[in-house]
Design a protein around this motif. Structure first.
Motif, PDB file in Angstrom:
ATOM      1  N   LYS A  21       0.830  -1.206   0.000  1.00 44.48           N
ATOM      2  CA  LYS A  21       0.000   0.000   0.000  1.00 44.48           C
ATOM      3  C   LYS A  21       0.859   1.249   0.000  1.00 44.48           C
ATOM      4  CE  LYS A  21      -4.021  -2.050   2.149  1.00 44.48           C
ATOM      5  NZ  LYS A  21      -4.506  -2.423   3.477  1.00 44.48           N
ATOM      6  N   ALA A  57       1.976   1.744  -3.656  1.00 44.48           N
ATOM      7  CA  ALA A  57       1.013   1.653  -4.750  1.00 44.48           C
ATOM      8  C   ALA A  57       1.226   2.812  -5.734  1.00 44.48           C
ATOM      9  CB  ALA A  57      -0.405   1.696  -4.183  1.00 44.48           C
ATOM     10  N   PHE A  95      -8.888  -3.527   0.580  1.00 44.02           N
ATOM     11  CA  PHE A  95      -8.573  -2.347  -0.220  1.00 44.02           C
ATOM     12  C   PHE A  95      -9.487  -2.237  -1.424  1.00 44.02           C
ATOM     13  CE2 PHE A  95      -6.341  -4.271  -3.736  1.00 44.02           C
ATOM     14  CZ  PHE A  95      -5.754  -5.399  -3.199  1.00 44.02           C
ATOM     15  N   THR A 130      -7.071   1.143  -5.590  1.00 36.43           N
ATOM     16  CA  THR A 130      -5.878   1.470  -4.817  1.00 36.43           C
ATOM     17  C   THR A 130      -4.629   1.376  -5.687  1.00 36.43           C
ATOM     18  OG1 THR A 130      -6.996   0.281  -3.067  1.00 36.43           O
ATOM     19  CG2 THR A 130      -4.784   1.023  -2.580  1.00 36.43           C
TER      20      THR A 130
END
Ligand code: ADP
Ligand code: ZN
Length: 628
Positions: free
Chosen positions: A262, A265, A306, A310
């Protein structure tokens, strides 16, 4: 409090060792330090009392709880000079103290040196504390299974076991032979590069893609190429990394992985061997609480956690989609499945071209002829083949790879390393008969693949080998083709029997028999090619599960099982008879071929056929030649 379990374990061991030494230290530090009193001379207790009576003792320092005294006394033997003497006392006696006081002797008592005592004290404590601590943590770890272990203290936060590559440097051009997969995955690149194009029209971007295919077909390579094309970081972890001894470690690795992803990303996460964690739940050992299950739950939670935009795409690879938990395949998870198979003729040319780019090939080499020789090879096999050929070329000090190196490399990749040929004539003769047996049966049966070569040069486990040119991409196989294969495989043993007699046959046919039995069994249980009729008694999926379907007998009754065995035996016997007959009828040419094989060590297919044709009719074989 964030510890890594590994770090704790690593530290506990030295700590225990140090603790132990400190603990030992309590004994070591009891050796008394007499301060500044250097009392080298000893005096007996009797003499000390005598001196005391005579008023010669000036001062007394007591050590070790009154067991040792350092005494200053005037010694008459040394011109009445004051001497420092050491006296061992019989213990702490109040009378002595009283007497010393009566005689006005300066008396002082010294406790044991303080730092020594401190260390000793700590040493005594550390060992049990560490022990209790370690037990406590171990207990904690294993006792908090249900609520997601490690969450309470984040204790299992592992040292990352995943890999991250900021730039894979691999592009779609580096992947060949799996065109459909490539086409399907082209879209994923766009998801990663321009998610807005999809979100703008309200399309939900898929999160997960499952690549299904045997090992070595380029699944990892494909995933890397997607990341490379999209220019995003590539995170990878293998499913087997999740399966750890300690409960909760796998789940925390999943958490770590997604956390890092994350942060980076858009990116791509690749999970290899997802079947190691993603098996059907509730089927494992250890009830519903086992490590794998928790890891899988964590993975599902993270995937649900998520949103599609994302910018994280998860690609997982497996060759056993049938064992995966259905929850993994639901929409929003791995809802796209792309199969990746071993390349066909055209695909092999593509893969070979990719890997030939950085190799020096001599001009005589035709990539097509290599592709033709290598049906069933995966991308990894082909890459390995060219590399082996390059190594051989370097070893032979040649400028560029020639067909000779390619051929040797194919043999090596298929059958293992070349050994040294036998010298012993009797076993060599037997092996020669065995191989010529295979080859002659294969040559004389119309439905058998043609012989490519026969050799007595050992490779891998085999003492001799007969190579056939497989007829690839023909689709369906007929009953006569299967029977021919059984007969051909029995040819080795049949020749041994025919020439050396029943009692002289060898273990050399073990592999042949295994192959034959498997083939005959499939004819009976799957293809309806026996007197048992048109029944399907084993389905293909069970084979995937168990590898060979042999353990699957309890799907039908004992009675049926016995009938299957009978029919298998009938088919194998039939093949054996075919082989025996062919060898008996062609014994003259068999003997000649054996002599030639012993002399030359290798006979190639064309020469073999030519010699056989002098004695018998060699059927024309239809070989499917792949076209470009
Ligand atoms: P998998 O992940 O399917 O087991 P890999 O992607 O790890 O297979 O393949 C191993 C190697 O084999 C790759 O690094 C590449 O060199 C070669 N290879 C496999 N498939 C292909 C292919 N389709 N095109 C080019 N090279 C391939
Ligand atoms: Zn054999």
């Amino acid at each position: 409090m964030k510890f890594s379990w590994r770090v704790i374990l690593l530290w506990t061991i030295p700590a225990l060792v140090i603790g132990f030494f400190l603990w030992q230290g309590t004994f070591a530090t009891t050796t008394t330090d007499f301060g500044n009193n250097t009392a080298s001379t000893r005096m007996t207790y009797g003499r000390f009392l005598e001196y005391l009576e005579q008023g010669r003792v000036g001062s007394v320092d007591l050590y070790e709880g009154g067991r040792t005294a350092i005494v200053q006394a005037v010694d008459p033997q040394l011109n009445n000079k004051t001497q420092v003497l050491r006296v061992d006392l019989p213990g702490n006696s109040p009378e002595l103290v009283a007497k010393l006081r009566d005689n006005n002797v300066a008396l002082e008592s010294h406790p044991a040196r303080s730092d020594g005592a401190l260390w000793g004290f700590l040493g005594n404590l550390i060992f049990p504390i560490l022990l209790i601590g370690a037990l406590f943590f171990l207990f904690r770890r294993s006792s908090n299974m249900p609520g997601g272990p490690g969450q309470a203290m984040n204790f299992g936060k592992s040292k990352a076991r995943f890999m991250m590559e900021a730039k894979t440097g691999i592009l779609f051009d580096d992947v060949a032979g799996i065109e459909e997969a490539k086409e399907e995955l082209q879209e994923v690149v766009t998801f990663l590069k321009q998610p807005e194009r999809f979100t703008a029209v309200g399309a939900r971007i898929p999160k997960g893609v499952l690549l299904i295919g045997p090992p070595g077909t380029g699944k990892t390579l494909m995933a890397k190429a997607i990341a490379g094309e999209a220019g995003v970081p590539f995170f990878s972890i293998s499913g087997s990394e999740f399966v750890e001894m300690f409960v909760g470690v796998g789940a925390s690795r999943v958490r770590d992985l997604f956390k890092k992803a994350k942060e980076n990303a858009p990116c791509l996460i690749f999970i290899d061997e997802i079947d190691a964690v993603g098996r059907q739940r509730g089927a494992g050992i250890g009830g519903g609480n086992d490590e794998r299950e928790q890891t899988l739950n964590q993975l599902l939670t993270e995937m649900d956690g998520f949103e599609g935009n994302t910018g994280i795409i998860i690609i997982a690879a497996t060759n056993r989609p049938d064992v995966l938990d259905s929850a993994l395949l639901r929409p929003g998870r791995f809802d796209r499945q792309v199969s990746v198979d071993a390349p066909d003729f055209k695909g092999r040319i593509g893969v070979l071209e990719v890997h030939a780019r950085n190799k020096k090939l001599s001009s005589e080499i035709s990539i097509e002829s290599i592709a033709r020789r290598t049906p069933g090879f995966t991308g990894a096999d082909l890459a390995n083949l060219l590399n082996e050929a390059a190594i051989l070329t370097a070893r032979r000090r040649k400028e560029a790879i020639t067909m000779a190196e390619i051929n040797d490399a194919v043999d090596r990749v298929v059958a293992g390393m070349e050994g040294t040929p036998l010298v012993d004539s009797k076993s060599k003769r037997l092996i020669a008969y065995h191989e010529v047996g295979h080859a002659i049966v294969g040559t004389l049966l119309k439905d058998h693949d043609p012989v490519q070569k026969v050799t007595l040069i050992p490779r891998g486990q085999a003492q001799g080998l007969t190579w056939f040119t497989p007829n690839e991409e023909q689709g369906l196989t007929t009953r006569s083709q299967l029977m021919a294969r059984i007969a051909g495989a029995m040819g080795g043993r049949a020749a041994e029997e025919e020439v050396f007699g029943y009692h002289e046959v060898t273990t050399g046919a073990g592999g042949d028999l295994q192959q034959v039995t498997g083939l005959a069994r499939q004819m009976v249980t799957r293809f309806g090619m026996s007197e048992l009729g048109l029944l399907s008694l084993e389905d293909q999926t069970s084979e995937v599960f168990l590898g060979n379907g042999l353990m699957n007998r309890n799907e039908y009754s004992e009675e049926v099982a016995a009938k299957i065995d009978d029919q298998v035996r009938v088919l194998v016997e039939k093949g054996h008879d075919m082989a025996r007959t062919l060898i008996r009828d062609n014994r003259v040419v068999v003997d000649r071929l054996v002599d030639l094989l012993i002399e030359k060590e290798t006979i190639d297919g064309a020469e073999f056929r030519q010699i056989v044709a002098e004695y018998a009719e060699v059927p024309e074989k239809e070989q499917y030649v792949p076209q470009l």
